[in-house]
Design a protein around this motif. Structure first.
Motif, PDB file in Angstrom:
ATOM      1  N   SER A  62       2.355  -3.562  -1.057  1.00  0.00           N
ATOM      2  CA  SER A  62       1.015  -4.066  -1.313  1.00  0.00           C
ATOM      3  C   SER A  62       0.469  -4.664  -0.028  1.00  0.00           C
ATOM      4  O   SER A  62       1.106  -5.508   0.574  1.00  0.00           O
ATOM      5  CB  SER A  62       1.090  -5.110  -2.419  1.00  0.00           C
ATOM      6  N   PHE A  63      -0.702  -4.169   0.380  1.00  0.00           N
ATOM      7  CA  PHE A  63      -1.380  -4.755   1.530  1.00  0.00           C
ATOM      8  C   PHE A  63      -2.399  -5.736   0.992  1.00  0.00           C
ATOM      9  O   PHE A  63      -3.263  -5.377   0.201  1.00  0.00           O
ATOM     10  CB  PHE A  63      -2.087  -3.690   2.372  1.00  0.00           C
ATOM     11  N   GLY A  64      -2.357  -6.958   1.357  1.00  0.00           N
ATOM     12  CA  GLY A  64      -3.272  -7.977   0.851  1.00  0.00           C
ATOM     13  C   GLY A  64      -4.697  -7.743   1.358  1.00  0.00           C
ATOM     14  O   GLY A  64      -4.902  -7.383   2.502  1.00  0.00           O
ATOM     15  N   GLN A  65      -5.641  -7.892   0.497  1.00  0.00           N
ATOM     16  CA  GLN A  65      -7.046  -7.761   0.879  1.00  0.00           C
ATOM     17  C   GLN A  65      -7.716  -9.109   0.732  1.00  0.00           C
ATOM     18  O   GLN A  65      -7.554  -9.775  -0.284  1.00  0.00           O
ATOM     19  CB  GLN A  65      -7.748  -6.744  -0.001  1.00  0.00           C
ATOM     20  N   ASN A  66      -8.479  -9.475   1.743  1.00  0.00           N
ATOM     21  CA  ASN A  66      -9.224 -10.722   1.706  1.00  0.00           C
ATOM     22  C   ASN A  66     -10.646 -10.397   1.290  1.00  0.00           C
ATOM     23  O   ASN A  66     -11.343  -9.675   1.982  1.00  0.00           O
ATOM     24  CB  ASN A  66      -9.200 -11.381   3.080  1.00  0.00           C
ATOM     25  N   THR A  67     -11.112 -10.874   0.149  1.00  0.00           N
ATOM     26  CA  THR A  67     -12.483 -10.618  -0.308  1.00  0.00           C
ATOM     27  C   THR A  67     -13.192 -11.934  -0.553  1.00  0.00           C
ATOM     28  O   THR A  67     -12.565 -12.962  -0.856  1.00  0.00           O
ATOM     29  CB  THR A  67     -12.507  -9.797  -1.608  1.00  0.00           C
ATOM     30  N   ALA A  68     -14.496 -11.869  -0.429  1.00  0.00           N
ATOM     31  CA  ALA A  68     -15.334 -13.038  -0.700  1.00  0.00           C
ATOM     32  C   ALA A  68     -16.661 -12.552  -1.249  1.00  0.00           C
ATOM     33  O   ALA A  68     -17.091 -11.431  -0.966  1.00  0.00           O
ATOM     34  CB  ALA A  68     -15.554 -13.835   0.575  1.00  0.00           C
ATOM     35  N   SER A  69     -17.313 -13.343  -2.041  1.00  0.00           N
ATOM     36  CA  SER A  69     -18.629 -12.967  -2.561  1.00  0.00           C
ATOM     37  C   SER A  69     -19.486 -14.216  -2.677  1.00  0.00           C
ATOM     38  O   SER A  69     -18.984 -15.340  -2.724  1.00  0.00           O
ATOM     39  CB  SER A  69     -18.503 -12.257  -3.912  1.00  0.00           C
TER      40      SER A  69
END
Length: 161
Positions: free
Chosen positions: A8-15
């Motif tokens: 699993s490659f971690g994804q950094n998301t923001a909204s």
């Protein structure tokens, strides 16, 4: 082994959520309160001016008449504007028809207005949604101007600034 591993490659998301808005503005309307009137003038070369304060002056004042009966009273035009309170508007003028008696013509020019107390072509709608202003102008009378009653028109346009 690598091909079958579950990596699993971690994804950094923001909204963020933004608000949206609009303001519906009352349309401008304009109406005539009083018409521009230069009054009674004797034949002869002249430039007659009506100020926004209803004052009449001329390059040859001796040709101006003030009749006690049956005369025409000099006055500035009054315009009433309605629209969105506290917004500014621009004023423009256009001569539609110079003054004519059917066969002879006189020219309207040099329009002035007193919206906001200035002659800068701008006014501001009051807190009650209304404003009014006066308009003056200059009429050019030729030396051999034909006697008669002359009429014409001009247009005043207002637009939000």
């Amino acid at each position: 082994i690598f091909a079958f591993s579950n990596i699993s490659f971690g994804q950094n998301t923001a909204s963020a959520t933004s608000k949206a808005g609009a303001r519906i503005i009352e349309p401008l309307t304009i109406s005539v309160g009083t018409n521009l009137e230069f009054g009674d003038i004797l034949v002869g070369s002249n430039e007659v001016t009506i100020s926004t304060a209803n004052e009449r002056s001329a390059t040859n004042e001796s040709l101006l008449l003030t009749l006690t009966s049956g005369g025409r009273t000099p006055q500035a035009s009054t315009f009433n504007v309605q629209g969105e309170a506290s917004l500014s508007y621009l004023i423009t003028f256009a001569v539609v028809d110079n003054l004519t008696n059917g066969s002879d013509t006189m020219t309207l020019s040099e329009f002035t207005e007193n919206a906001g107390g200035l002659n800068d072509g701008k006014g501001t709608i009051g807190t009650g949604g209304t404003d009014s202003f006066q308009v003056g102008a200059t009429l050019t009378v030729a030396n051999d101007q034909e006697a008669g009653v002359y009429e014409g028109s001009y247009t005043v346009t207002v637009a939000y600034e």
